[in-house]
Design a protein around this motif. Sequence first.
Motif, short mmCIF file in Angstrom:
data_model
loop_
_atom_site.label_atom_id
_atom_site.label_comp_id
_atom_site.label_asym_id
_atom_site.label_seq_id
_atom_site.Cartn_x
_atom_site.Cartn_y
_atom_site.Cartn_z
N PRO A 254 0.81 -1.23 0.00
CA PRO A 254 0.00 0.00 0.00
C PRO A 254 0.85 1.27 0.00
O PRO A 254 0.45 2.29 -0.54
CB PRO A 254 -0.82 -0.11 1.30
N LYS A 255 2.04 1.20 0.61
CA LYS A 255 2.95 2.35 0.66
C LYS A 255 4.31 1.89 0.14
O LYS A 255 4.79 0.82 0.50
CB LYS A 255 3.08 2.85 2.10
N GLY A 256 4.89 2.71 -0.70
CA GLY A 256 6.22 2.41 -1.21
C GLY A 256 7.19 3.50 -0.81
O GLY A 256 7.42 3.75 0.37
N GLN A 257 7.72 4.23 -1.80
CA GLN A 257 8.66 5.32 -1.52
C GLN A 257 8.08 6.67 -1.90
O GLN A 257 8.80 7.67 -1.95
CB GLN A 257 9.97 5.09 -2.28
N GLN B 94 12.18 8.13 3.28
CA GLN B 94 13.27 7.22 3.61
C GLN B 94 14.63 7.88 3.38
O GLN B 94 15.55 7.72 4.16
CB GLN B 94 13.16 5.94 2.76
N TYR B 95 14.74 8.66 2.30
CA TYR B 95 16.01 9.21 1.87
C TYR B 95 16.63 10.11 2.95
O TYR B 95 16.03 11.08 3.39
CB TYR B 95 15.79 10.01 0.58
N PHE B 96 17.82 9.76 3.39
CA PHE B 96 18.57 10.48 4.42
C PHE B 96 17.79 10.54 5.75
O PHE B 96 18.07 11.41 6.58
CB PHE B 96 18.93 11.90 3.97
N GLY B 97 16.84 9.64 5.92
CA GLY B 97 16.10 9.60 7.18
C GLY B 97 16.95 9.01 8.30
O GLY B 97 18.11 8.62 8.11
N VAL B 98 16.36 8.95 9.49
CA VAL B 98 17.07 8.38 10.64
C VAL B 98 17.33 6.90 10.38
O VAL B 98 16.42 6.15 10.02
CB VAL B 98 16.23 8.56 11.92
N VAL C 245 16.89 5.98 -1.18
CA VAL C 245 15.53 6.39 -1.51
C VAL C 245 14.48 5.34 -1.16
O VAL C 245 13.43 5.65 -0.59
CB VAL C 245 15.44 6.75 -3.01
N ALA C 246 14.74 4.09 -1.50
CA ALA C 246 13.73 3.04 -1.31
C ALA C 246 13.70 2.58 0.15
O ALA C 246 14.69 2.69 0.87
CB ALA C 246 14.03 1.86 -2.22
N PRO C 247 12.57 2.06 0.60
CA PRO C 247 12.52 1.48 1.95
C PRO C 247 13.55 0.36 2.08
O PRO C 247 13.73 -0.44 1.16
CB PRO C 247 11.09 0.93 2.05
N SER C 248 14.26 0.35 3.20
CA SER C 248 15.27 -0.67 3.50
C SER C 248 16.47 -0.64 2.55
O SER C 248 17.18 -1.62 2.41
CB SER C 248 14.66 -2.08 3.50
#
Length: 723
Positions: free
Chosen positions: A253-256, A261-265, A295-298
């Motif tokens: 349901p949620k992607g990027q 995500q990018y430069f997140g904690v 950019v992408a999750p994980s």
Amino acid sequence: MSVSPSRLAAISAANNYRTTKTVAFNESHSAGLFGKNVFNDKIMQQRLPKAAYKSLKKTIDTGATLEQGVLDIVATAIKDWALEHHATHYAHVFQPLTGITAEKHDSFLEPDGRGGAIAEFSGKQLAQGEPDASSFPSGGIRATFEARGYTAWDVTSPCYLVENANGVTLCIPTAFVSWTGEALDLKTPVLRSMKALDEQARRILKLFGHQNIPMITATAGPEQEYFLIDRNFYLSRPDLLTAGRTLFGARPPKGQEFEDQYFGVIPDRVLAFMHECEAELYKLGVPVKTRHNEVAPSQYEIAPIYENANIAADHQQQVMITLRRVARKYGLECLLHEKPFAGVNGSGKHLNWSLGNSAQGNLLEPGHTPHQNMQFLVFCAAVVRAVHKHGALLRAMVASASNDHRLGANEAPPAIISIFLGEQLADVFEQLKKGKAKSSKSAGTMHLGVDTLPLLMKDAGDRNRTSPFAFTGNKFEYRAVAANQSIAAPLAALNTIMAESLDYIATKLEKAPKSKKFEDAVQDILTEIAREHSAVIFNGNGYSEEWHKEAEKRGLPNLRTSVDAIPVLAAKSTVAAYEAYGILTKRELEARRDIAFEQYVKAIAVEANVVTEMVNTKFLPTAIRYQTELAQNVAALRAAGAKADTGLLDKVTGLVDKLTAELAKLEEIRADHVSGLEAEAAHMCHEVLPQLLAIRKAVDALEAVCPDESWPLPTYEEMLFIK
């Protein structure tokens, strides 16, 4: 309905994982840790006699032949150092044409003839090894019964120690050649290309009046992108385990799309993994500098400071090995495939490349007024000419079945190789077209409107993340390189085509009439290159349809697939450039072309095998069980006299029928007889791959309607977001 126990176990294990402290923080990031396990210059100077050290240092710094008698002295010093660090074995480490690192281990111990053993390590054992050459890809250079191959010590790349829970191994970087002397590896062309680049760059510098020029070295710094998922999920996915990417999976349901995500904690578990990776790489002298969320999750990135290109290529192999090895200590799996998950960004390896030496510095440093820096403009123009002439080769150097999923997508540059110079340099080249550059746009400063914030020094040009080959201030960033690829082949190509361009420019300048001023001769060649090769310069959006049309008008090749690109590896222009500077022969290039086709075919064949297995053993049984349950429900309702809605049953039945038909079609396609490697690769590209996608669509549609508890595999949502 049955619930997949492996999937539930994976979710539970990932959710309950707790990071434990494995790195002593007060020791792991100290300066004393860096190079701890490397036989570096400091150790050499301490342990070698002065004459032996000077001889070895001369070889490393100038490329001179190592003097006779020095080899045994160096071998003894390396052995003593390794034994003091508890090493039991030594290994010649090389990079065969598989793209991964290979190594053969031998014990230091030899029987002493009196019932005991003694540690021995001679100069010959250091300099030369003999691994079996028959079982590595050779493209026909070596038949299976012709087994002899040699590894040769690369003096310029330092030896190092690899620690294991049960022992330590001395690793010796080496080149790998056949009994006939033909290169069977990725390192040999790099070393040859660096020599060619050095020779041609020095010719240019001599023309500019420099004397006693130190060796010119190509430098590189590859940024490595990668995914981390819980290892339990990985082991529950046969496609990831075998093919390296998910061949199935409905979008979550949620992607990027939120770009959060990018430069997140960085998640705590991942950060702990990064700390240990860095500590291990510091020990090996790998100058890793940057880490962050991608950019992408994980998805994450690790990047080094750039260094000698040959050493950078060796270090990059160590980075990939370390990422995979350390990840498992944290219950994670490091995925280096270029596109492990559909619908989110894939992973590349941005290769930052430049050249220079200790006296003249970085030869791609423009200064504040590049229009007046003629030496820089010559080297920059050489790059422009090289990339324009050999853009197809640079595309071929990153060709693979896995990278095809990434190139041209929104996270990667297009398959059209162009150069981004930035506003300042593009303007200078436009002026050169007209005869002479007279000005440079200034960089300036930026005030943020808040007095407590510092005045920012503004760059002369913006960045362009859609360009496959972008100037980034004092180096070029080759962004099309694949995440799972050794950087050696792209490096050798860059060095070779740059050497050819510098050779062309030096020859023109040397033949210029003596009556003509040197500055005028330089101006003429710069104008010539600007006029003839500026078609490759593009500062706009590389993803746009307009650029694809414009690139076609400019005559730039658009090799969309690896099948289109691989033949360039042995094209006439490639052979001419590589043979002119002794990098690779026509036979060696043809072998590399054939190996690339063979690896492409095998990669897709494996994916087809996995798809067939997973559909037959997982998806069809799951869907049929659900179809049966729905049919029984409809029958029970009708028997009770109630109205039965068959919409869902009809949908599932239609998808089961569709999946069965598409699988049968895949078997028919694979049964078609195709002769010849190139034809077989084309068949895989244009027939098999689209059919795998058709099967995936049916399976992913089933995942969207089948009960979640019955689905046999971890989903995208679980793999990407449970950390």
